[in-house]
Design a protein around this motif. Sequence first.
Motif, mmCIF file in Angstrom:
data_model
loop_
_atom_site.group_PDB
_atom_site.id
_atom_site.type_symbol
_atom_site.label_atom_id
_atom_site.label_comp_id
_atom_site.label_asym_id
_atom_site.label_seq_id
_atom_site.Cartn_x
_atom_site.Cartn_y
_atom_site.Cartn_z
ATOM 1 N N UNK A 115 48.624 12.585 35.844
ATOM 2 C CA UNK A 115 49.507 12.754 34.714
ATOM 3 C C UNK A 115 50.799 12.026 35.048
ATOM 4 N N UNK A 116 51.555 11.565 34.064
ATOM 5 C CA UNK A 116 52.732 10.747 34.341
ATOM 6 C C UNK A 116 53.943 11.582 34.721
ATOM 7 N N UNK A 117 54.245 12.601 33.928
ATOM 8 C CA UNK A 117 55.426 13.430 34.193
ATOM 9 C C UNK A 117 55.004 14.893 34.260
ATOM 10 N N UNK A 118 55.183 15.478 35.445
ATOM 11 C CA UNK A 118 54.845 16.883 35.685
ATOM 12 C C UNK A 118 55.807 17.423 36.735
ATOM 13 N N UNK A 119 56.310 18.611 36.477
ATOM 14 C CA UNK A 119 57.295 19.187 37.407
ATOM 15 C C UNK A 119 56.689 19.477 38.776
ATOM 16 N N UNK A 120 55.382 19.788 38.798
ATOM 17 C CA UNK A 120 54.708 20.105 40.054
ATOM 18 C C UNK A 120 54.115 18.828 40.644
ATOM 19 N N UNK A 121 54.008 18.787 41.953
ATOM 20 C CA UNK A 121 53.466 17.631 42.661
ATOM 21 C C UNK A 121 54.256 16.349 42.381
ATOM 22 N N UNK A 122 55.522 16.525 42.024
ATOM 23 C CA UNK A 122 56.432 15.386 41.914
ATOM 24 C C UNK A 122 57.198 15.278 43.229
ATOM 25 N N UNK A 123 57.443 14.072 43.723
ATOM 26 C CA UNK A 123 58.166 13.927 44.986
ATOM 27 C C UNK A 123 59.630 14.353 44.834
ATOM 28 N N UNK A 153 51.340 0.254 33.451
ATOM 29 C CA UNK A 153 51.176 -1.190 33.356
ATOM 30 C C UNK A 153 50.067 -1.722 34.247
ATOM 31 N N UNK A 154 49.896 -1.117 35.415
ATOM 32 C CA UNK A 154 48.839 -1.572 36.338
ATOM 33 C C UNK A 154 47.457 -1.421 35.726
ATOM 34 N N UNK A 155 47.265 -0.353 34.951
ATOM 35 C CA UNK A 155 45.940 -0.067 34.399
ATOM 36 C C UNK A 155 45.889 -0.291 32.882
ATOM 37 N N UNK A 156 46.777 -1.140 32.403
ATOM 38 C CA UNK A 156 46.817 -1.462 30.973
ATOM 39 C C UNK A 156 45.462 -1.988 30.519
ATOM 40 N N UNK A 157 44.958 -1.425 29.431
ATOM 41 C CA UNK A 157 43.678 -1.855 28.895
ATOM 42 C C UNK A 157 42.474 -1.227 29.571
ATOM 43 N N UNK A 158 42.698 -0.512 30.672
ATOM 44 C CA UNK A 158 41.607 0.131 31.399
ATOM 45 C C UNK A 158 41.593 1.641 31.167
ATOM 46 N N UNK A 159 42.768 2.253 31.237
ATOM 47 C CA UNK A 159 42.887 3.683 30.939
ATOM 48 C C UNK A 159 43.005 3.846 29.426
ATOM 49 N N UNK A 160 42.113 4.648 28.854
ATOM 50 C CA UNK A 160 42.073 4.794 27.397
ATOM 51 C C UNK A 160 43.133 5.752 26.881
ATOM 52 N N UNK A 161 43.507 6.736 27.696
ATOM 53 C CA UNK A 161 44.511 7.693 27.272
ATOM 54 C C UNK A 161 45.208 8.303 28.467
ATOM 55 N N UNK A 162 46.484 8.644 28.286
ATOM 56 C CA UNK A 162 47.294 9.211 29.370
ATOM 57 C C UNK A 162 47.804 10.610 29.008
ATOM 58 N N UNK A 163 47.701 11.549 29.965
ATOM 59 C CA UNK A 163 48.465 12.789 29.879
ATOM 60 C C UNK A 163 49.886 12.409 30.262
ATOM 61 N N UNK A 164 50.714 12.182 29.255
ATOM 62 C CA UNK A 164 52.064 11.669 29.503
ATOM 63 C C UNK A 164 52.949 12.745 30.108
ATOM 64 N N UNK A 165 52.948 13.913 29.483
ATOM 65 C CA UNK A 165 53.739 15.048 29.979
ATOM 66 C C UNK A 165 52.819 16.245 30.117
ATOM 67 N N UNK A 166 52.991 16.961 31.220
ATOM 68 C CA UNK A 166 52.137 18.101 31.544
ATOM 69 C C UNK A 166 53.004 19.353 31.706
ATOM 70 N N UNK A 167 52.665 20.407 30.959
ATOM 71 C CA UNK A 167 53.199 21.753 31.194
ATOM 72 C C UNK A 167 54.726 21.842 31.097
ATOM 73 N N UNK A 168 55.261 21.418 29.968
ATOM 74 C CA UNK A 168 56.713 21.476 29.758
ATOM 75 C C UNK A 168 57.159 22.737 29.030
#
Length: 382
Positions: A115-123, A153-168
Amino acid sequence: MIENSKKNIILLILIAGSIVGLGFSIKSQYLRDESSLKAAFEGKFHIGAAMSSRHINNQNQPSIDVLKSHFNSIVAENNMKSGLIQPREGEFNFETADKFIEFGEANDMHIIGHTLIWHSQAPRWFFTDSNGDDVSAEVLTQRMKDHIHTLVGRYKGKVKGWDVVNEAILDDGSWRKSKFYEILGEDFVKLAFQFAHEADPEAALYYNDYSMANEGKRAGVVKMVKNLQDQGIRVDGIGMQGHLGLEHPEIEEFEKSILAYAELGVTVMITELDISVLPSPRRNMGAEISTNVDYQQSLNPYTEGLPENVQNQFDERYLSFFKLFLDHHDKISRVTFWGINDGDSWKNGWPVRGRTDYPLLFNRDNTPKSVVRDIIELAARY
């Protein structure tokens, strides 16, 4: 005369054998083609599973065989989360994520990024400066942008969908007071969706959360997404984490949420699906990963296998939910299990470490549970 009779008998045996063999071949082909979950749900929704690093690194071939046979969508359980992808600022580690993408492409899988933005497992560095103090809103915004643009950007066109924000959003519908929220306020969600869209305009963008059948969370998520839409932010889907128990949540409440989210004009996905058979330390517990409960033998009653009555409850629970999903398959685009077999599941260690749970559709030896056939037969009726 006798010789001719023998020849005729042999010929009849050969013909009969050929017919039987042909029938067996046809039957075997039928079973291969029609007895998989992905075949059963074709035209309705994708059926997916989460891959752990062991799966991605091909350390469990029998599980991979199950994945290829039954599923057509994949998500990385942990290996695309920010703490693993960018453990230090500017130092990205794509090794395992690259393998995950390569596997998905090689096997024609519908690939989901999590997931892109998540409060947990963020450095920790994400939120602090060299003195250990919270960074400014401007600095955190730039770090979010750099992280999302680089990863998406690295996986542009390969990943069909992103969990942009998780558990806000919390279970009562209020905002979680994470570091993202403390520094940027509600705008951190808007910024995350903006940056993800910039990095790959074609990728679908999702919000994902647990306890999504709760009335309070339902209202909070609907309010948040409506607010984003009013600001012109594109949200394509809402992921309802399916961490279920034998009694909670109520199916009626789960259905209310499917309908409420679909009314926003977005697709609904059932994500992280598993059904725990173990006693919960408290009623209606969510899936807050930081929760830990001390081990008690009474909370781990099935170390030697499930009693028949519990197995029956488990089967009926899965069938009831899949009937719900099928009833609303026009609103649901994907159902994803959180693991492949029982041994993979995080539920063996959460919220109580050291337990033996049975939350998925495949046993620890990768054999399908009897409910798999029941689910496939259920799908055939729709």
